[in-house]
Design an enzyme around this catalytic site. Structure first.
Site, PDB file in Angstrom:
ATOM      1  N   GLU A   1       0.079   2.615  10.190  1.00 34.86           N
ATOM      2  CA  GLU A   1      -1.327   2.795   9.782  1.00 34.86           C
ATOM      3  C   GLU A   1      -2.031   3.899  10.581  1.00 34.86           C
ATOM      4  O   GLU A   1      -3.217   3.787  10.911  1.00 34.86           O
ATOM      5  CB  GLU A   1      -2.076   1.455   9.819  1.00 34.86           C
TER       6      GLU A   1
ATOM      7  N   ALA B   1       3.984  13.766   3.741  1.00 32.81           N
ATOM      8  CA  ALA B   1       2.592  13.358   3.962  1.00 32.81           C
ATOM      9  C   ALA B   1       2.585  12.001   4.656  1.00 32.81           C
ATOM     10  O   ALA B   1       2.461  10.964   4.014  1.00 32.81           O
ATOM     11  CB  ALA B   1       1.828  13.300   2.641  1.00 32.81           C
ATOM     12  N   GLY B   2       2.807  12.055   5.969  1.00 34.11           N
ATOM     13  CA  GLY B   2       2.708  10.841   6.771  1.00 34.11           C
ATOM     14  C   GLY B   2       1.328  10.833   7.394  1.00 34.11           C
ATOM     15  O   GLY B   2       0.384  10.241   6.874  1.00 34.11           O
TER      16      GLY B   2
ATOM     17  N   LEU C   1       0.977   5.008   0.219  1.00 32.84           N
ATOM     18  CA  LEU C   1       0.336   6.282   0.534  1.00 32.84           C
ATOM     19  C   LEU C   1       1.366   7.275   1.088  1.00 32.84           C
ATOM     20  O   LEU C   1       1.499   8.395   0.597  1.00 32.84           O
ATOM     21  CB  LEU C   1      -0.797   6.063   1.557  1.00 32.84           C
ATOM     22  N   THR C   2       2.128   6.842   2.091  1.00 26.63           N
ATOM     23  CA  THR C   2       3.020   7.745   2.827  1.00 26.63           C
ATOM     24  C   THR C   2       4.103   8.371   1.944  1.00 26.63           C
ATOM     25  O   THR C   2       4.676   7.698   1.081  1.00 26.63           O
ATOM     26  CB  THR C   2       3.695   6.969   3.978  1.00 26.63           C
TER      27      THR C   2
ATOM     28  N   ILE D   1       9.930  -6.973  34.860  1.00 21.99           N
ATOM     29  CA  ILE D   1       9.795  -8.311  35.456  1.00 21.99           C
ATOM     30  C   ILE D   1      11.018  -9.170  35.126  1.00 21.99           C
ATOM     31  O   ILE D   1      11.543  -9.884  35.965  1.00 21.99           O
ATOM     32  CB  ILE D   1       8.484  -8.984  34.961  1.00 21.99           C
TER      33      ILE D   1
ATOM     34  N   ILE E   1       7.417   1.937   2.695  1.00 23.85           N
ATOM     35  CA  ILE E   1       6.387   1.035   2.157  1.00 23.85           C
ATOM     36  C   ILE E   1       6.711  -0.419   2.532  1.00 23.85           C
ATOM     37  O   ILE E   1       7.661  -1.019   2.011  1.00 23.85           O
ATOM     38  CB  ILE E   1       6.238   1.214   0.619  1.00 23.85           C
TER      39      ILE E   1
ATOM     40  N   PHE F   1       0.859  -1.185   0.000  1.00 23.18           N
ATOM     41  CA  PHE F   1       0.000   0.000   0.000  1.00 23.18           C
ATOM     42  C   PHE F   1       0.894   1.234   0.000  1.00 23.18           C
ATOM     43  O   PHE F   1       1.679   1.433   0.931  1.00 23.18           O
ATOM     44  CB  PHE F   1      -0.858  -0.040   1.266  1.00 23.18           C
TER      45      PHE F   1
END
Ligand code: COS
Length: 384
Positions: free
Chosen positions: A367, A130-131, A125-126, A341, A157, A123
């Site tokens: 995402e 533009a993140g 987009l980033t 722990i 990506i 995908f």
């Protein structure tokens, strides 16, 4: 909450659980250090149909509901998180745009190939500027005859090294942008003007790689607009719908990882108790364990309900964001407590805590950051 799970699904869930325990977990440290999943393991995932989980049966997938899908991700994330990434990026954000909005011809051609794992998808987009602000993308697509010409760069990506198909989001109308000026394209590896850059050196999910994508006068056939000509300009909505469901899957990964961490802590504390080496802070550790169980229980209810709402046909944009915030931030707290722990030994890779601590941290960013999820939730409230 009504959810009936078929015998067929329960068989799959059990099969995945055994696969994780017997085949994935024994090599998970090797996968971490070599930063690579062996191809025979990917073949096993193909044989089990895992690359087609949410893809409809008509196109060769398993046709799982959202609730079933998140349950399988909980199973798969009982080991190194990169296994999930290899499958889930392809049958999730990489291909869901085609499932939702693709033409019949696109579905018939691409989905069977993705469902059987022959083709992987990613995908895109980033971008560098533009993140979180996804509507600010600079990659452009201009129609030239029967091709669109794409120019720009995408970054981070996931699975770009494996993918043959890239759901790529580009601006087709500078004025309209997110409101009618962004389009989703199917870009195939090998299309002229498209190339994949070097792998990023990053924290966490070491066996899952991210890369830059470069589009330089990249020629994409006009029929590769997701949904065809009527969908030109509608790609921002496609991308946002893809992310709505992607965020539920991300929440499931965080939940599965938190469960895994709690299991490791429980084993550790039992061993200490048996060896009588528990120190005086053991009650503090017991309280941490109780808080882990409580938060995991709450997170699971929230995620399952959001998934069920989606299966009931409801818009779950806000619920997906809430589930992502809660599950991913919960997993980070659980991982941080687990390190306390385990004390010094938690710092050693062999104990897995440090791997899980790094991996779950990414889920608060992938995402859509926690901050973006909060923005979506608050906007939804203020709008309604
Ligand atoms: N489903 C369908 N449509 C949606 C939608 C959704 N979930 N979210 C937004 N839209 C639509 C809106 O309805 C609007 O269309 P109309 O004007 O026709 O109603 C259009 O898309 C623009 O929406 P909006 O005004 O909300 O856009 P913004 O630019 O303000 O951005 C956010 C919205 C912040 C939510 C978006 O940029 C985002 O999700 N950013 C994060 C991106 C991300 O997750 N990146 C991670 C990397 S990708 S793996």
């Amino acid at each position: 909450m009504p959810h009936t799970l078929s015998d067929e699904f329960e068989r799959l869930r059990l099969q995945v659980r055994h696969f994780v325990q017997e085949e994935l977990e024994p090599i998970s440290l090797a996968v971490e250090t070599r930063e690579q999943i062996p191809e025979p393991i990917v073949d096993r995932m193909r044989q089990m149909g895992l690359f087609g989980m949410p893809i409809p049966k008509a196109y060769g997938g398993l046709g799982l509901t959202t609730l079933q899908e998140v349950m399988i991700y909980e199973e798969i994330t009982q080991t190194n998180g990169c296994y999930r990434s290899r499958i889930g990026t392809s049958n999730g954000i990489g291909s869901m745009g085609i499932v939702y909005d693709g033409t019949v011809a696109q579905k018939e051609f691409y989905l069977p190939r993705i469902a059987c794992g022959e083709w992987s998808s990613a995908f895109a987009l980033t971008e560098p500027n533009a993140g979180s602000d996804a509507s600010n993308i600079a990659t452009t697509a201009v129609l030239n005859g029967d091709h669109w010409v794409l120019n720009g760069n995408k970054i981070f990506i996931t699975n770009a090294d494996q993918a043959r198909l890239f759901t790529t989001i580009a601006v087709t109308d500078e004025e309209k942008r997110a409101r009618g000026g962004v389009t989703a394209f199917i870009v195939e590896r090998g299309m002229p003007g498209f190339s994949v850059g070097a792998a990023d050196v990053k924290m966490g999910l070491k066996g899952s790689h991210t890369h830059e994508l470069i589009f330089k006068d990249c020629r994409v056939p006009a029929e590769n607009v997701i949904g065809g000509m009527p969908m030109v300009g509608q790609g921002f909505k496609t991308a946002m719908r893809v992310l709505d469901k992607g965020r539920l899957c991300m929440a499931a990964c965080a939940l599965g990882a938190a469960q895994k961490i709690m299991t490791l802590c429980t084993q550790r504390m039992r061993e200490k108790r048996q060896a009588s080496t528990a120190r005086k802070e053991s009650q503090a550790a017991e309280f941490m364990l109780a808080d882990m169980a409580t938060q995991i229980f709450a997170a699971r209810q929230m995620l399952y309900q959001a998934a069920q709402l989606r299966d009931d046909g409801k818009q779950i944009t806000s619920e997906a964001s809430m589930a992502k915030i809660f599950c991913t931030e919960m997993a980070s707290r659980v991982a941080d407590d687990a390190l306390q722990i385990f004390e010094e030994e938690g710092l050693f890779t062999a104990h897995q805590i440090e791997i899980l601590l790094r991996d779950v941290r990414l889920y608060r960013i992938y995402e859509g950051t926690s901050e973006i999820q909060r923005l979506i939730v608050s906007r939804g409230l203020l709008k309604s």
